[in-house]
Each structure stands twice: as structure tokens, then as C-alpha cells.
Design an enzyme around this catalytic site. Structure first.
Site, PDB file in Angstrom:
ATOM      1  N   SER A 106      15.225  -9.477   0.710  1.00 33.51           N
ATOM      2  CA  SER A 106      14.082  -9.373  -0.194  1.00 33.51           C
ATOM      3  C   SER A 106      14.499  -9.666  -1.643  1.00 33.51           C
ATOM      4  O   SER A 106      14.941 -10.777  -1.929  1.00 33.51           O
ATOM      5  CB  SER A 106      13.448  -7.988  -0.017  1.00 33.51           C
ATOM      6  N   ASP A 156       4.583 -11.920   7.033  1.00 36.82           N
ATOM      7  CA  ASP A 156       5.082 -11.251   5.821  1.00 36.82           C
ATOM      8  C   ASP A 156       3.985 -11.231   4.743  1.00 36.82           C
ATOM      9  O   ASP A 156       3.543 -12.291   4.294  1.00 36.82           O
ATOM     10  CB  ASP A 156       6.325 -12.010   5.317  1.00 36.82           C
ATOM     11  N   HIS A 187       7.557  -8.034   6.355  1.00 35.44           N
ATOM     12  CA  HIS A 187       8.640  -8.154   5.378  1.00 35.44           C
ATOM     13  C   HIS A 187       9.899  -7.407   5.834  1.00 35.44           C
ATOM     14  O   HIS A 187      10.982  -7.631   5.320  1.00 35.44           O
ATOM     15  CB  HIS A 187       8.146  -7.596   4.022  1.00 35.44           C
TER      16      HIS A 187
HETATM   17  C1  MLT Z   1      10.975  -9.617  -5.462  1.00 35.37           C
HETATM   18  O1  MLT Z   1      10.460  -8.991  -6.377  1.00 35.37           O
HETATM   19  O2  MLT Z   1      12.108 -10.080  -5.490  1.00 35.37           O
HETATM   20  C2  MLT Z   1      10.104  -9.821  -4.269  1.00 35.37           C
HETATM   21  O3  MLT Z   1       8.792  -9.546  -4.569  1.00 35.37           O
HETATM   22  C3  MLT Z   1      10.560  -9.006  -3.137  1.00 35.37           C
HETATM   23  C4  MLT Z   1      10.536  -7.555  -3.467  1.00 35.37           C
HETATM   24  O4  MLT Z   1      11.520  -7.055  -3.965  1.00 35.37           O
HETATM   25  O5  MLT Z   1       9.530  -6.909  -3.234  1.00 35.37           O
END
Ligand code: MLT
Length: 206
Positions: A106, A156, A187
Site C-alpha cells: 500500500s 480494491d 486492498h
Molecule cells: C497511499 O496513501 O499511499 C495510498 O492511498 C494507500 C494508503 O496508504 O492508503
């Protein structure tokens, strides 16, 4: 002397020359991905920093303005800082700087993708779980001889499939060898992601 610039981090020495650079998701920390790293490659060293940005108390690797909307100036600065930390940690821990494999989930996958685009010399390969396009680079990096595996969730809610495909196109057009796998998931990371990423890593002759 500790690596400069420093990050709170864990370092677990391994038996092989490879080091997995573990990059956690929003709200994670330097211990989160250690079990995943061991599962992916039990003989690699593990270098796992904690993101320095706090969003409502949750560590991240760079600031965002909203979900999926990144502060690009901060992203650039933090990518450079993390790249410098990794280089300095390779000297400090005497690990091979030509065998650093990022493993990001992520937010951690997004800064790993940003590092491939901005500081490609730092990484040899990357496993990106639920990554999106971090930024469109002004000049395309040379990603020839970089191996990248991407695990995406077909449902996701944070990363649309079109964004993942755009990331794949961007990395391939810069010369990277990219493997992309879609899973019937959101996700969250699944055991199928981990199994296929491990298979890919095992087969990778570097
Ligand atoms: C981010 O902010 O890098 C993406 O939205 C993934 C997350 O951390 O939620």
C-alpha cells in the site's frame, strides 16, 4: 555511527547476499512486515524502516492530501531521503547494494514505486502489493534489468484496476520486466499474493 539520514528501523541479518527492504502500509511500523519478509525469503537480510510522516498518529512514508491524492513535493523529498537511508544502511550493515529488493504494501508499495522512478539505482527488484502510480516522472528513468512483481486486488476500493495497469505501462515503457497478478480481493493482502510473490522471487535468478 548509525545510518544517516536515520529512520527508526529493524535490521535482521540473513544468510544470503540479498536484502529485502520492507515498507509498511499506513499505520504500520518497522516490525509489521518482518514475518512477511521471512516468508518470502527466509535467507535474505531484512531492512525495515518506519515511515516518518504521521497522519492522525499513523506512520506513513509521505504526506497525502486525501486518499490516493499525494503531496508530490513531499513524496519527492521523502523518496530521496529514504533512498539516502538505504544507501547509507548498506554501508553501515555491510550488505550488497546491488541486491536490494523492495517489498512494499500500500503506502509502502507507493514509495517503492516512486523510488524506482526517481532513484532507480537503489533497487534491483521490487514486490509491490496494492500499488498505484505515485507520480508521472518528467524524465523516464532507465529500468532495464529491474524485475518487478505487482499484486493487485480486482475489487480494491483504493486502487482502481486502471491505475494499476497505468503503473505497469509506465514501468514497462521504462524498460522494467513487470509481472502483474490480479486477485479476487480488495486492498488487503491475501495468502495467494504471498504464495505467488514467493514463487516469483524463488525463480528470479539475479
Ligand atoms: C497511499 O496513501 O499511499 C495510498 O492511498 C494507500 C494508503 O496508504 O492508503
Amino acid at each position: 555511527m548509525r545510518p544517516q539520514p536515520d529512520f527508526i528501523h529493524e535490521f535482521v541479518p540473513g544468510k544470503s547476499e540479498r536484502t529485502l527492504l520492507l515498507l509498511h502500509g499506513t499505520g504500520g511500523n518497522e516490525r509489521d512486515l518482518l514475518p512477511l519478509g521471512k516468508e518470502l525469503d527466509p535467507s535474505a537480510s531484512l531492512l525495515s524502516p518506519r515511515g516518518k510522516v504521521l497522519e492522525n498518529g499513523m506512520p506513513r512514508f509521505f504526506r497525502r492530501l486525501a486518499e490516493g491524492v499525494f503531496d508530490l513535493e513531499d513524496l519527492q523529498k521523502r523518496t530521496q531521503e529514504l533512498g539516502d537511508f538505504v544507501i547509507s544502511a548498506t554501508k553501515h550493515y555491510e550488505i550488497d547494494n546491488q541486491q536490494i529488493f523492495a517489498v512494499g504494501y500500500s503506502n509502502g508499495a507507493n514509495i517503492a514505486a516512486s523510488m524506482l522512478l526517481l532513484r532507480p539505482e537503489v533497487l534491483s527488484a521490487a514486490i509491490l502489493f496494492r500499488a498505484m502510480v505515485p507520480r508521472i516522472p518528467k524524465t523516464k528513468p532507465n529500468l532495464n534489468s529491474k524485475w518487478i512483481w505487482i499484486g493487485a486486488g480486482s475489487h480494491d476500493p483504493i486502487v482502481p484496476a486502471s491505475n494499476t495497469k497505468e503503473l505497469v505501462g509506465l514501468l514497462r515503457s521504462a524498460g522494467a520486466d513487470v509481472t502483474i497478478r490480479f486477485f479476487q480481493s480488495g486492498h488487503e493482502l491475501t495468502s495467494d499474493d504471498v504464495d505467488l510473490a514467493r514463487e516469483w522471487l524463488t525463480r528470479l535468478q539475479y
